[in-house]
Design a protein around this motif. Structure first.
Motif, PDB file in Angstrom:
ATOM      1  N   CYS A   1       0.832  -1.212   0.000  1.00 15.48           N
ATOM      2  CA  CYS A   1       0.000   0.000   0.000  1.00 15.48           C
ATOM      3  C   CYS A   1       0.863   1.256   0.000  1.00 15.48           C
ATOM      4  O   CYS A   1       0.607   2.208  -0.748  1.00 15.48           O
ATOM      5  CB  CYS A   1      -0.936   0.014   1.209  1.00 15.48           C
ATOM      6  SG  CYS A   1      -2.364  -1.077   1.077  1.00 15.48           S
ATOM      7  N   MET A   2       1.891   1.265   0.830  1.00 14.64           N
ATOM      8  CA  MET A   2       2.766   2.430   0.898  1.00 14.64           C
ATOM      9  C   MET A   2       3.512   2.633  -0.418  1.00 14.64           C
ATOM     10  O   MET A   2       3.708   3.756  -0.869  1.00 14.64           O
ATOM     11  CB  MET A   2       3.750   2.297   2.055  1.00 14.64           C
ATOM     12  CG  MET A   2       3.147   2.545   3.425  1.00 14.64           C
ATOM     13  SD  MET A   2       2.281   4.155   3.552  1.00 14.64           S
ATOM     14  CE  MET A   2       3.572   5.311   3.078  1.00 14.64           C
ATOM     15  N   GLN A   3       3.922   1.544  -1.043  1.00 16.66           N
ATOM     16  CA  GLN A   3       4.600   1.650  -2.334  1.00 16.66           C
ATOM     17  C   GLN A   3       3.680   2.273  -3.370  1.00 16.66           C
ATOM     18  O   GLN A   3       4.107   3.111  -4.179  1.00 16.66           O
ATOM     19  CB  GLN A   3       5.057   0.265  -2.801  1.00 16.66           C
ATOM     20  CG  GLN A   3       6.210  -0.311  -1.994  1.00 16.66           C
ATOM     21  CD  GLN A   3       6.576  -1.716  -2.439  1.00 16.66           C
ATOM     22  OE1 GLN A   3       6.073  -2.216  -3.438  1.00 16.66           O
ATOM     23  NE2 GLN A   3       7.438  -2.370  -1.686  1.00 16.66           N
ATOM     24  N   LYS A   4       2.395   1.880  -3.344  1.00 18.15           N
ATOM     25  CA  LYS A   4       1.440   2.430  -4.308  1.00 18.15           C
ATOM     26  C   LYS A   4       1.172   3.906  -4.022  1.00 18.15           C
ATOM     27  O   LYS A   4       1.009   4.701  -4.954  1.00 18.15           O
ATOM     28  CB  LYS A   4       0.127   1.649  -4.253  1.00 18.15           C
ATOM     29  CG  LYS A   4       0.264   0.185  -4.662  1.00 18.15           C
ATOM     30  CD  LYS A   4       0.857   0.032  -6.053  1.00 18.15           C
ATOM     31  CE  LYS A   4       0.975  -1.432  -6.444  1.00 18.15           C
ATOM     32  NZ  LYS A   4       1.676  -1.621  -7.745  1.00 18.15           N
ATOM     33  N   VAL A   5       1.096   4.279  -2.746  1.00 18.53           N
ATOM     34  CA  VAL A   5       0.904   5.691  -2.394  1.00 18.53           C
ATOM     35  C   VAL A   5       2.050   6.519  -2.955  1.00 18.53           C
ATOM     36  O   VAL A   5       1.836   7.581  -3.568  1.00 18.53           O
ATOM     37  CB  VAL A   5       0.811   5.865  -0.863  1.00 18.53           C
ATOM     38  CG1 VAL A   5       0.896   7.350  -0.484  1.00 18.53           C
ATOM     39  CG2 VAL A   5      -0.496   5.282  -0.328  1.00 18.53           C
ATOM     40  N   LYS A   6       3.272   6.053  -2.772  1.00 17.35           N
ATOM     41  CA  LYS A   6       4.441   6.779  -3.267  1.00 17.35           C
ATOM     42  C   LYS A   6       4.447   6.850  -4.788  1.00 17.35           C
ATOM     43  O   LYS A   6       4.771   7.886  -5.378  1.00 17.35           O
ATOM     44  CB  LYS A   6       5.719   6.111  -2.753  1.00 17.35           C
ATOM     45  CG  LYS A   6       5.891   6.191  -1.242  1.00 17.35           C
ATOM     46  CD  LYS A   6       7.131   5.451  -0.780  1.00 17.35           C
ATOM     47  CE  LYS A   6       7.281   5.539   0.734  1.00 17.35           C
ATOM     48  NZ  LYS A   6       8.478   4.803   1.219  1.00 17.35           N
ATOM     49  N   MET A   7       4.073   5.738  -5.436  1.00 16.47           N
ATOM     50  CA  MET A   7       4.067   5.699  -6.892  1.00 16.47           C
ATOM     51  C   MET A   7       3.041   6.679  -7.463  1.00 16.47           C
ATOM     52  O   MET A   7       3.342   7.461  -8.369  1.00 16.47           O
ATOM     53  CB  MET A   7       3.748   4.279  -7.370  1.00 16.47           C
ATOM     54  CG  MET A   7       3.699   4.122  -8.885  1.00 16.47           C
ATOM     55  SD  MET A   7       3.388   2.402  -9.371  1.00 16.47           S
ATOM     56  CE  MET A   7       1.697   2.206  -8.777  1.00 16.47           C
TER      57      MET A   7
END
Length: 209
Positions: free
Chosen positions: A133-139
């Motif tokens: 989830c955090m990776q997607k937020v950053k992306m």
């Protein structure tokens, strides 16, 4: 996604290429898609239905007749919905004389081609999901760096950031309680706010040049 240009939702072509490349590199298979109706209801339009039907036909298994591809719509800031929770609709397109009741408010392509609502169930959640989830937020923040002024008001006394965080918290898995829940929400808000501040500073510096 409408027939005219009064309301239009499109995916950035560069973002789509990035997504396809990332999936290819990871050996992933796409089983669905979603998009947002930022300020209008999460109801499939005629264009949404056509796109979904095309996707279903691309993955159709002729032996079984199955078309394992689902669609989702999220409406985060529909002014007619005063709830802090964003609206979600999951659907697929079904054809044939045996079609059941269509999704409420949805369009239909033909007399026997409808948008069908899907029931969804939250996963239990895990540390790997939190990380993803955090990776997607950053992306997504890097792809769309200047789309929202988070300090803008959603309603009296509530900013767009406040509204977004209320919605995120509501949709978290129920198993995420205590420190996990608080830490995740804090990390999301901190990262998005920091990215917004950084992009604002860049904009202001560019105006000075």
């Amino acid at each position: 996604s409408t027939e005219d240009d009064t309301i239009n939702v499109e995916m950035d072509p560069e973002s789509e290429v990035q997504v396809r490349e990332e999936m290819k590199n990871k050996g992933m298979v796409c089983v669905g898609w979603y998009h947002s109706h930022p300020r209008f209801p999460a109801v499939p339009s005629m264009i949404d239905l056509r796109n979904q039907l095309n996707y279903q036909r691309l993955v159709r298994d002729e032996a079984s007749g199955l078309e394992p591809f689902v669609a989702g719509i999220v409406s985060p800031y529909n002014p007619k919905n005063r709830d802090t929770k964003s609206e979600f609709t999951w659907f697929y397109v079904q054809t044939g004389s045996g079609v059941a009741a269509a999704a409420p408010g949805a369009a239909q392509l033909t007399d026997d081609c409808y948008s069908m609502s899907l029931d969804v169930e939250q996963c239990s959640g895990s540390s790997s999901i939190i990380s993803n989830c955090m990776q997607k937020v950053k992306m997504l923040t890097s792809w769309y760096p200047k789309k929202v002024d988070w300090t803008g008001l959603w309603s009296e006394g509530m900013t767009l950031m406040d509204k977004m965080m209320h919605s995120v918290e509501h949709h978290l898995p129920q198993s995420w309680q205590g420190a996990i829940r608080t830490t995740f929400l804090g990390a999301v808000k901190t990262f998005i706010q920091a990215s917004a501040d950084q992009n604002l500073a860049k904009t202001q510096l560019s105006q000075l040049n």
